[in-house]
Motif scaffolding. Sequence first.
Motif, PDB file in Angstrom:
ATOM      1  N   TYR A  79      -5.710   5.153   0.270  1.00 29.13           N
ATOM      2  CA  TYR A  79      -4.635   4.161   0.257  1.00 29.13           C
ATOM      3  C   TYR A  79      -4.633   3.469  -1.099  1.00 29.13           C
ATOM      4  O   TYR A  79      -5.626   2.836  -1.483  1.00 29.13           O
ATOM      5  CB  TYR A  79      -4.827   3.127   1.380  1.00 29.13           C
ATOM      6  CG  TYR A  79      -4.956   3.750   2.751  1.00 29.13           C
ATOM      7  CD1 TYR A  79      -3.838   4.069   3.504  1.00 29.13           C
ATOM      8  CD2 TYR A  79      -6.214   4.033   3.286  1.00 29.13           C
ATOM      9  CE1 TYR A  79      -3.949   4.652   4.754  1.00 29.13           C
ATOM     10  CE2 TYR A  79      -6.334   4.617   4.535  1.00 29.13           C
ATOM     11  CZ  TYR A  79      -5.207   4.927   5.266  1.00 29.13           C
ATOM     12  OH  TYR A  79      -5.329   5.508   6.496  1.00 29.13           O
ATOM     13  N   SER A 125       0.840  -1.189   0.000  1.00 27.50           N
ATOM     14  CA  SER A 125       0.000   0.000   0.000  1.00 27.50           C
ATOM     15  C   SER A 125       0.870   1.233   0.000  1.00 27.50           C
ATOM     16  O   SER A 125       1.949   1.247   0.605  1.00 27.50           O
ATOM     17  CB  SER A 125      -0.919   0.013   1.231  1.00 27.50           C
ATOM     18  OG  SER A 125      -1.594   1.244   1.341  1.00 27.50           O
ATOM     19  N   GLY A 151       0.962   4.308   1.690  1.00 29.51           N
ATOM     20  CA  GLY A 151       0.299   4.721   2.929  1.00 29.51           C
ATOM     21  C   GLY A 151      -0.140   3.485   3.678  1.00 29.51           C
ATOM     22  O   GLY A 151      -0.386   2.426   3.084  1.00 29.51           O
ATOM     23  N   HIS A 152      -0.207   3.594   5.012  1.00 27.55           N
ATOM     24  CA  HIS A 152      -0.572   2.433   5.817  1.00 27.55           C
ATOM     25  C   HIS A 152      -1.356   2.908   7.031  1.00 27.55           C
ATOM     26  O   HIS A 152      -1.021   3.918   7.655  1.00 27.55           O
ATOM     27  CB  HIS A 152       0.682   1.675   6.243  1.00 27.55           C
ATOM     28  CG  HIS A 152       0.408   0.442   7.046  1.00 27.55           C
ATOM     29  ND1 HIS A 152      -0.417  -0.565   6.607  1.00 27.55           N
ATOM     30  CD2 HIS A 152       0.847   0.055   8.269  1.00 27.55           C
ATOM     31  CE1 HIS A 152      -0.466  -1.525   7.513  1.00 27.55           C
ATOM     32  NE2 HIS A 152       0.287  -1.165   8.533  1.00 27.55           N
ATOM     33  N   ASN A 189      -1.069   8.268   6.644  1.00 28.74           N
ATOM     34  CA  ASN A 189      -2.454   8.391   6.201  1.00 28.74           C
ATOM     35  C   ASN A 189      -2.591   9.517   5.186  1.00 28.74           C
ATOM     36  O   ASN A 189      -2.986  10.631   5.529  1.00 28.74           O
ATOM     37  CB  ASN A 189      -3.377   8.648   7.399  1.00 28.74           C
ATOM     38  CG  ASN A 189      -3.280   7.550   8.444  1.00 28.74           C
ATOM     39  OD1 ASN A 189      -3.642   6.415   8.210  1.00 28.74           O
ATOM     40  ND2 ASN A 189      -2.760   7.898   9.612  1.00 28.74           N
TER      41      ASN A 189
END
Length: 674
Positions: A596, A571, A573-574, A579
């Motif tokens: 995401y 991903s 972002g996680h 975020n």
Amino acid sequence: MSETYHSPKWARTLLRQIYDEEMADEIIGDFEEVYKRRLQEDGPTSARFKYWRDAILALRNLGLRKRKPQKARFQFLQMLSNYVVVSLRMMRRNPGSSLISILGLSTAIGCTIVAFLWADFQSHLDTFHQKGGRIYQVTTHKIEGEGIVKSAGSPLMLSQVLREGHAGVERAAAVKIMSGHFKVGTQVHTERVMFTDPSFLQIFDFPMRSGNKGALSGYGQVVLSEEMAKKYFGETNPLNQTVSIKFEREVQNFTVAGVFSRFPENASFQPAVVLPLSNYLSLNSDPLSWSDWSEASFVLTKPGITTDQFDEILQSARQAYNLQNPLISIDRFEWIPLVHLASRSQSLERPLARGAERSDYMAMLLTAVLMLVLACFNYMNVAVSSATKRLREVAIRKTMGGNRRSILMQFLIEHLVISGLALFAGVLLSYFLLLPGFNTIAPVALPFAFSSWSAAFAFFVILWLSVTIAAGAYPAFYISRFQPSTILAGKQRFGSRNYLSRALLTLQLFLSFTMVIGSLVFTDNALFVKELDWGYTPDHLLSVRLTDPTQYDLLVAQAQANDAISSIGGSKGHLGVSNPSLEYAYLDRQFRTLYYDVSPGYLEALGAVVQEGQLFDDQLTSNDQQVVINQEFARKMGWDDPLGKQIRFDEQLVTVIGIVGNMRHAFFSADDVR
């Protein structure tokens, strides 16, 4: 003779301190006669100087003064020391009640110390900045959908407009945050870097270990924190060393021009890698516009300038931004002083400075004070009930000529000694047990340090005297009023009609129930947070942050060959770590959401719960414009049947193919699901 020619007043006062009253009048009279003769012969300046000279030389006669006041003072100190010795003997004679009193008071005092340390720390964030009273962050109230979002960010051009367009601005700096692959030699790590104007170092007073405040004035320069300098250069001097940072597809080289010293503990934000804003502007081929956004805009106003003097220029800036961004417009700008910035951080979207709200730490301090009051009431009742063993002592002392004042003094000093021992034990308890325990749950490592020595001294003195008075004043007054004839005749009915004692017992019972109920509420809340459904399964998950997207395929190949790994997904972002957000459009209206960009298998690896539709699979390609949303997304959009709905972002239409349960992205944000 005019007032100017009178003999020196302070010199006469000095003579009265040197000689006894009987001798002082005669000697000062001689000094005055000599002074008048010198006025006529030498003039006022010489006469006053010689008066002072003779008065100072008279200090050698200090031994002639009688020391009666010192003898009285010595007797008073001796009486106090005797009372202290008697207090220690009484504690040794009644170890049970004394130990209970000290333990109860020390526990409450220890909790009060930790609560005050937290309140003192939070209320003095960023106070080391000398110009803090004139530093403001310009925040933004944006209209998103039907509501107002308070953002810590602002248009990137705003600081430049304020700096160049208003004479009341001394300095202004914008802050832009990005992630970059930081490389020194063979070391490569992803770091959070800050682009800002050169005046940032002049606005704030972050201490510099090496370099100077003009370190960001040149293109391609970087200022590092002490921690970052040690991480990449060890004990080697980092100044003038070269580092490279990769931003997406472009690599830029930088020269280390400065290193911060260790940041003060009360810094609400601590920049690690600081770069010139000109380097950020060179990353974009498009010219700077009002659509470009910054994480913060800081303004240092000139002395005497108020924020309402900027209304006109901010109104023009708001109109210029809204003209280019009609879908998400700015309602107004808000100036937040640096001294209040950290305490306002929880109400702002993506704040740079972070701290606790004033109500949070004041509630903690109030709880500790209530606990201290409860401990004082407990001590008070124990002291009154223990007085039955000392009634004959009071009677005999009064019979032997002791008055109520001396007995009252003795009991107050006893309580002062006990509260002093409790204070000492409370300090040890807070330092070795309570504060380390608090730091395991606090967002920062709270040091055992006060904002100033004067604050520490005042706190401990006030705490000591307050506990002594609150816990010991009533027992001392109550016991000292007994009459010896009634006590020796055995007619003293102890506490039979003492309405104050009954009221105190009732209040103590009420506070005890309040503290027990409050403890149960806090415990229940802690268990609730612990068992809170986060919308996915965090157990057995491992998150690896990659420095380059090309590393992902290599990692997947290794993971698939490992039987201990059941699933893997990637991903951009996680959840809970990074975020990112984006703006999207629906029916000609603009919104913002967390976003995401995930590979097939990411949601399955998290254990996301599918409510409707389906998740991504390996058959989907980047051209399949499909999206999975959570329940909160559908609720805020007002969709009863979200499947098949289309939204637009990045100039493309995407279709909702699935709905998953809400997944929380921040700790303790039970009501902040986005």
